[in-house]
Design a protein around this motif. Structure first.
Motif, PDB file in Angstrom:
ATOM      1  N   PHE A  73       3.498   5.856  -3.372  1.00 35.30           N
ATOM      2  CA  PHE A  73       2.056   6.069  -3.242  1.00 35.30           C
ATOM      3  C   PHE A  73       1.307   5.535  -4.457  1.00 35.30           C
ATOM      4  O   PHE A  73       0.183   5.065  -4.339  1.00 35.30           O
ATOM      5  N   GLY A  74       1.917   5.627  -5.640  1.00 31.74           N
ATOM      6  CA  GLY A  74       1.313   5.017  -6.818  1.00 31.74           C
ATOM      7  C   GLY A  74       1.183   3.511  -6.635  1.00 31.74           C
ATOM      8  O   GLY A  74       0.125   2.927  -6.911  1.00 31.74           O
ATOM      9  N   LEU A  75       2.238   2.879  -6.146  1.00 29.29           N
ATOM     10  CA  LEU A  75       2.204   1.441  -5.898  1.00 29.29           C
ATOM     11  C   LEU A  75       1.174   1.089  -4.830  1.00 29.29           C
ATOM     12  O   LEU A  75       0.411   0.129  -4.972  1.00 29.29           O
ATOM     13  N   MET A  76       1.119   1.881  -3.766  1.00 33.35           N
ATOM     14  CA  MET A  76       0.158   1.594  -2.691  1.00 33.35           C
ATOM     15  C   MET A  76      -1.280   1.864  -3.142  1.00 33.35           C
ATOM     16  O   MET A  76      -2.205   1.172  -2.717  1.00 33.35           O
ATOM     17  N   ALA A  77      -1.486   2.842  -4.030  1.00 33.41           N
ATOM     18  CA  ALA A  77      -2.824   3.049  -4.596  1.00 33.41           C
ATOM     19  C   ALA A  77      -3.230   1.799  -5.376  1.00 33.41           C
ATOM     20  O   ALA A  77      -4.364   1.320  -5.265  1.00 33.41           O
ATOM     21  N   PHE A  78      -2.297   1.257  -6.162  1.00 29.98           N
ATOM     22  CA  PHE A  78      -2.533   0.014  -6.898  1.00 29.98           C
ATOM     23  C   PHE A  78      -2.952  -1.103  -5.937  1.00 29.98           C
ATOM     24  O   PHE A  78      -3.917  -1.827  -6.197  1.00 29.98           O
ATOM     25  N   VAL A  79      -2.250  -1.223  -4.820  1.00 27.94           N
ATOM     26  CA  VAL A  79      -2.548  -2.265  -3.835  1.00 27.94           C
ATOM     27  C   VAL A  79      -3.921  -2.052  -3.204  1.00 27.94           C
ATOM     28  O   VAL A  79      -4.722  -2.985  -3.097  1.00 27.94           O
ATOM     29  N   TRP A  80      -4.215  -0.826  -2.779  1.00 25.86           N
ATOM     30  CA  TRP A  80      -5.502  -0.561  -2.139  1.00 25.86           C
ATOM     31  C   TRP A  80      -6.666  -0.748  -3.111  1.00 25.86           C
ATOM     32  O   TRP A  80      -7.698  -1.311  -2.753  1.00 25.86           O
ATOM     33  N   PHE A  81      -6.506  -0.277  -4.356  1.00 23.24           N
ATOM     34  CA  PHE A  81      -7.570  -0.500  -5.337  1.00 23.24           C
ATOM     35  C   PHE A  81      -7.755  -1.997  -5.586  1.00 23.24           C
ATOM     36  O   PHE A  81      -8.869  -2.470  -5.794  1.00 23.24           O
ATOM     37  N   GLY A  82      -6.668  -2.741  -5.550  1.00 29.62           N
ATOM     38  CA  GLY A  82      -6.764  -4.193  -5.684  1.00 29.62           C
ATOM     39  C   GLY A  82      -7.513  -4.822  -4.524  1.00 29.62           C
ATOM     40  O   GLY A  82      -8.367  -5.702  -4.714  1.00 29.62           O
ATOM     41  N   TRP A  83      -7.237  -4.362  -3.302  1.00 28.38           N
ATOM     42  CA  TRP A  83      -7.937  -4.870  -2.125  1.00 28.38           C
ATOM     43  C   TRP A  83      -9.427  -4.528  -2.218  1.00 28.38           C
ATOM     44  O   TRP A  83     -10.279  -5.301  -1.812  1.00 28.38           O
ATOM     45  N   GLY A  84      -9.728  -3.387  -2.781  1.00 27.53           N
ATOM     46  CA  GLY A  84     -11.118  -2.967  -2.958  1.00 27.53           C
ATOM     47  C   GLY A  84     -11.887  -3.844  -3.937  1.00 27.53           C
ATOM     48  O   GLY A  84     -13.117  -3.810  -3.982  1.00 27.53           O
ATOM     49  N   GLN A  85     -11.179  -4.650  -4.713  1.00 29.87           N
ATOM     50  CA  GLN A  85     -11.832  -5.532  -5.673  1.00 29.87           C
ATOM     51  C   GLN A  85     -12.264  -6.851  -5.038  1.00 29.87           C
ATOM     52  O   GLN A  85     -12.741  -7.748  -5.736  1.00 29.87           O
ATOM     53  N   GLU A  86     -12.145  -6.931  -3.719  1.00 28.96           N
ATOM     54  CA  GLU A  86     -12.581  -8.138  -3.005  1.00 28.96           C
ATOM     55  C   GLU A  86     -14.072  -8.388  -3.201  1.00 28.96           C
ATOM     56  O   GLU A  86     -14.496  -9.515  -3.452  1.00 28.96           O
ATOM     57  N   ASP A  87     -14.883  -7.343  -3.073  1.00 26.47           N
ATOM     58  CA  ASP A  87     -16.331  -7.522  -3.150  1.00 26.47           C
ATOM     59  C   ASP A  87     -17.012  -6.207  -3.551  1.00 26.47           C
ATOM     60  O   ASP A  87     -17.867  -5.702  -2.838  1.00 26.47           O
ATOM     61  N   PRO A  88     -16.619  -5.631  -4.696  1.00 24.40           N
ATOM     62  CA  PRO A  88     -17.194  -4.332  -5.055  1.00 24.40           C
ATOM     63  C   PRO A  88     -18.555  -4.467  -5.730  1.00 24.40           C
ATOM     64  O   PRO A  88     -18.860  -5.500  -6.319  1.00 24.40           O
ATOM     65  N   PRO A  89     -19.359  -3.415  -5.664  1.00 28.11           N
ATOM     66  CA  PRO A  89     -20.555  -3.392  -6.504  1.00 28.11           C
ATOM     67  C   PRO A  89     -20.100  -3.438  -7.972  1.00 28.11           C
ATOM     68  O   PRO A  89     -19.047  -2.892  -8.308  1.00 28.11           O
ATOM     69  N   PRO A  90     -20.859  -4.054  -8.838  1.00 28.65           N
ATOM     70  CA  PRO A  90     -20.448  -4.173 -10.249  1.00 28.65           C
ATOM     71  C   PRO A  90     -20.081  -2.838 -10.907  1.00 28.65           C
ATOM     72  O   PRO A  90     -19.141  -2.783 -11.698  1.00 28.65           O
ATOM     73  N   ALA A  91     -20.784  -1.777 -10.578  1.00 32.58           N
ATOM     74  CA  ALA A  91     -20.508  -0.470 -11.200  1.00 32.58           C
ATOM     75  C   ALA A  91     -19.143   0.092 -10.808  1.00 32.58           C
ATOM     76  O   ALA A  91     -18.622   0.978 -11.490  1.00 32.58           O
TER      77      ALA A  91
END
Length: 174
Positions: free
Chosen positions: A10-28
């Motif tokens: 789950f730690g690894l998958m959290a890393f992956v999902w947070f990475g996917w979330g960096q596709e187009d995040p608001p700057p904040a």
């Protein structure tokens, strides 16, 4: 050592999902997504090492590996077919949501394979959050921008609480 492996995974998958979330995040959000990725990777490393040190302890999956493999294979096929369908319909922005839903629902059978009903609770919480994102975001705006952080947060919190309980009950994983 199923709990230790689950924490590491789950730690690894959290890393992956947070990475996917960096596709187009608001700057904040960028620093928060990065921090979540680092925390997930830290849990994955610490508990991954612990799992390797305790590999001989066995698993609730013993004797059920073929069934577990079949269920996971069908879930992967469902995710792929759904993404192909969405792509062909020009609804690619829904792919992260679809994959997240398949992942969330995966935790229900996983709870029974690992004899850990807290995993089913995690899946229900994730699926409810994903369902709530649909009317909030609406139509074509659904993307990894909201879905991926939701999945990353839920996995990281679950892994963090599990790690704390593991250390209190069992001691260090290594």
């Amino acid at each position: 050592m199923d709990r230790g492996f689950t924490i590491a995974w789950f730690g690894l998958m959290a890393f992956v999902w947070f990475g996917w979330g960096q596709e187009d995040p608001p700057p904040a959000w960028r620093s928060w997504l990065g921090a979540g990725s680092v925390m997930g990777l830290l849990l994955a490393g610490l508990f991954g090492y612990g799992v390797s040190a305790r590999w001989s302890e066995g698993s609730a999956l013993e004797g059920r590996y073929p069934w577990f493999g079949l269920v996971v294979g069908l879930e992967v096929l469902l995710a792929v077919v759904g993404c192909l369908f969405l792509h062909r319909r020009g609804k690619g922005r829904w792919m992260a949501w679809w994959v997240a839903l398949v992942v969330a629902l995966h935790f229900v059978p996983l709870a029974f394979f690992l004899d850990d009903l807290s995993l089913a609770g995690l899946g229900v919480i994730e699926a409810a959050g994903l369902a709530a994102l649909v009317p909030r975001v609406g139509g074509e705006l659904v993307s990894s921008r909201l879905v991926a952080p939701w999945m990353g947060i839920t996995l990281l919190v679950f892994a963090g609480v599990s790690a704390l309980l593991f250390v209190v009950r069992t001691g260090t994983p290594w």
